[in-house]
Enzyme design. Structure first.
Site, short mmCIF file in Angstrom:
data_model
loop_
_atom_site.label_atom_id
_atom_site.label_comp_id
_atom_site.label_asym_id
_atom_site.label_seq_id
_atom_site.Cartn_x
_atom_site.Cartn_y
_atom_site.Cartn_z
N GLU A 1 0.92 -1.14 -0.04
CA GLU A 1 -0.13 -0.06 -0.10
C GLU A 1 0.84 1.43 -0.05
OE1 GLU A 1 -0.31 -2.21 2.37
OE2 GLU A 1 -0.57 -1.76 4.26
N ASN A 2 2.21 1.06 0.11
CA ASN A 2 2.77 2.33 0.14
C ASN A 2 3.11 2.76 -1.54
OD1 ASN A 2 4.50 -0.20 0.46
ND2 ASN A 2 6.27 1.06 0.41
#
Lengths: 232, 213
Positions: free
Chosen positions: B49-50
Site C-alpha cells: 500500500e505504500n
C-alpha cells in the site's frame, strides 16, 4: 515562478510560526531529511505537521517534535518501535494527535489539491475513528464524510527536477510526494539532481512543475538522474 | 488431518487457496509468510500500500535499496511488470475494489465478519491505525489469519468484537491452526478442521457453527 534555492536553509527560510506543513515520506523512503533538519534550525514553532508517521529515532521529524516545535500531528501510524520522542510528547500532553486511516489521509490531501470540499468513504465507517463525523448510506453501504487537508507548505523529496519544477520520483519513495505537492500553498522539493529543462521526458513527468515553488539540489548519494537518455 | 497446522502449513494453505491471476495484498506479520508459498504458475501480483504492484521477495545484500520498501518498511525487490504509484492511487486500488484478496491478522473476528485488528482499546495505548481500515474495506475478499484461541483458551472468533473495530462485515474467511471458517449471510461455516473434530471444535467456541457442504 520557480525558485531554485542554493541550500536547504534558504529553501525553508520563509516558513512561519503556526504553519501547516505537509511532510512527504513513508519510513525512510522519500523522507526529505535535509529540509526537515533545515526547518528545525530555522526555528518555526507551533507547527501542524501532516505525515504518515510521527517520527522515527532521534532525527528528522522526531527531532522537530523533540524540540517542541510541533503543536499537532495528523498521521496514520504514530506508534512504532522507535517513536519514543513522539510517545513521550503524547504522554506528556504537549502534542495533539489526529489519527486518520492511511487511505483517508492520502485522499484528504489529494482532495485539497484537487479543490474537492470533502468526500464520503467507506473506510472507517462503524469505527471509533468515524465518531462525530457525518455518515451516509450509499448503495447500501455506510460511508463517512472526510474533509480535505491542505498545507501552507509541503516538504517533499524527489529524484530529479528540471528547471521548471517538473518532478520524477524513485520507486516507493514517491508515496505522498505528488499529492502533497498539489495540496500545499508552497511546495518545497529537495532533489538529488536538477537537469536542464527539456531533458525530462514529458511522458514520464510525475508531478508537473505547476505544483512546485522551490527546488533545492541535495546530493543524497543517488547518482542517476531520470533523464530521457536514462529512460530509453 | 490429525494435528493442528503449523504456521508454515497455514501459510501454504492460504497461498494454495488464492486463485491464479489474483491481485493480492498481504498484511504485516503472519500474512506476509503467504508469499513464500505462492508459485510462479499462480501469477499472483502482490500490492503493497505504500505504492507498488509487482512486489518481489524481501531484498538481501546488494539488493537492498532504501527507496524500495514494503508497507512494513522492509526492503523488498521489484518483479518484471512492477509499477509504482502515489499513495492516493494506491489506496484507490484498495478502496475501489480492485484487489481480489487481502490477508490480514486479527485480534478478533465476529460471526458477521466484523474485524478488530488495530487497537486493543487499552486506555494508555497510543493508537496507530495505518492502512488497516482501508485494507479491511476495499478488497473483494478479506481473509484473516490468526490463532483461534488466546492464551487462556478463549476463542477469537466471537459473537461480537469487544476490541475497537477496524471494519464492519468485511471478513469472508478465517484461517486458523485448528480450522478454516467461511463467513457469509448464513453465518460461520467450518470448511475443514485440523487435529480435532467438528464437535470438539464447536465445544470450545461460543458461536454457532455450520458444517461444510
Amino acid at each position: 515562478m520557480l525558485t531554485i534555492a542554493d541550500t536547504a536553509e534558504q529553501a525553508v527560510a520563509d516558513i512561519t510560526d503556526g504553519s501547516t506543513v505537509l511532510i512527504g515520506g513513508f519510513g525512510p523512503a522519500g523522507q526529505p531529511v535535509e529540509l526537515i533538519e533545515a526547518l528545525l534550525e530555522q526555528g518555526a514553532r507551533e507547527l501542524v505537521v501532516v505525515n504518515n508517521n510521527a517520527g522515527n529515532g532521534e532525527t528528522g521529524l522526531a527531532a522537530l517534535i523533540g524540540a517542541g516545535r510541533v503543536r499537532k500531528i495528523i498521521c496514520s501510524f504514530p506508534r512504532q518501535s522507535d517513536s519514543q520522542i513522539f510517545d513521550a510528547a503524547y504522554r506528556a500532553g504537549t502534542i495533539e494527535l489526529e489519527l486518520v486511516p492511511q487511505g483517508n489521509l492520502a485522499e484528504r490531501i489529494r482532495a485539497a489539491g484537487a479543490g474537492i470540499g470533502g468526500f464520503f468513504t467507506p473506510t472507517g465507517y462503524g469505527t471509533i475513528l468515524a465518531e462525530g463525523k457525518e455518515t451516509r448510506i450509499i448503495n447500501g453501504r455506510g460511508h463517512v464524510f472526510e474533509t480535505p487537508i491542505a498545507g501552507d507548505v509541503a516538504l517533499i523529496k524527489a529524484l530529479t527536477a528540471d528547471r521548471v519544477g517538473n518532478l520524477v520520483y524513485r520507486k516507493t519513495a514517491r508515496n505522498f510526494g505528488p499529492i502533497m505537492a498539489a495540496a500545499a500553498g508552497k511546495s518545497i522539493v529537495q532533489v538529488s539532481t536538477i537537469v536542464d529543462t527539456g531533458r525530462l521526458d514529458p511522458e514520464n513527468v510525475v508531478t508537473p512543475g505547476i505544483y512546485v515553488n522551490t527546488i533545492v539540489q541535495i546530493n543524497t548519494g543517488h547518482p542517476e538522474p531520470a533523464t530521457m537518455e536514462e529512460n530509453q | 488431518m490429525t494435528t493442528t497446522l503449523s504456521r508454515e502449513q497455514l501459510a501454504r494453505l492460504v497461498a494454495g487457496d488464492i486463485a491464479p491471476g489474483s491481485f493480492v495484498n498481504l498484511g504485516i506479520g503472519q500474512p506476509t509468510m503467504v508469499s513464500n508459498f505462492l508459485t510462479p504458475a499462480q501469477h499472483v501480483t502482490l500490492h503493497t500500500e505504500n505504492g507498488m504492484l509487482g512486489m518481489g521477495p524481501e531484498a538481501v545484500g546488494d539488493q537492498i535499496d532504501p527507496d524500495l520498501i514494503n508497507a512494513g518498511k522492509i526492503p523488498v525487490t521489484e518483479l518484471p511488470g512492477a509499477s509504482y504509484f502515489h499513495h492516493a492511487d494506491s489506496f484507490a486500488i484498495m478502496r475501489g475494489g480492485h484487489l481480489d484478496v487481502c490477508v490480514l491478522g486479527a485480534f478478533q473476528v465476529s460471526t458477521t465478519g466484523d474485524l478488530a485488528n488495530w487497537h486493543t482499546g487499552a486506555p494508555d495505548a497510543i493508537p496507530a491505525v495505518g492502512g488497516a481500515m482501508d485494507l479491511a474495506t476495499g478488497a473483494k475478499d478479506v481473509y484473516v489469519m490468526m490463532s483461534l484461541f488466546t492464551r487462556d483458551g478463549t476463542a477469537k472468533l466471537v459473537p461480537a468484537c469487544t476490541y475497537p473495530l477496524t471494519g464492519v462485515g468485511c471478513v469472508t474467511r478465517v484461517y486458523t491452526n485448528e480450522a478454516v471458517f467461511l463467513i457469509d449471510d448464513d453465518g460461520v461455516r467450518v470448511r475443514e478442521t485440523f487435529g480435532l473434530t467438528f464437535e470438539e471444535l464447536a465445544a470450545r467456541m461460543e458461536i454457532p457453527l455450520l458444517r461444510a457442504g
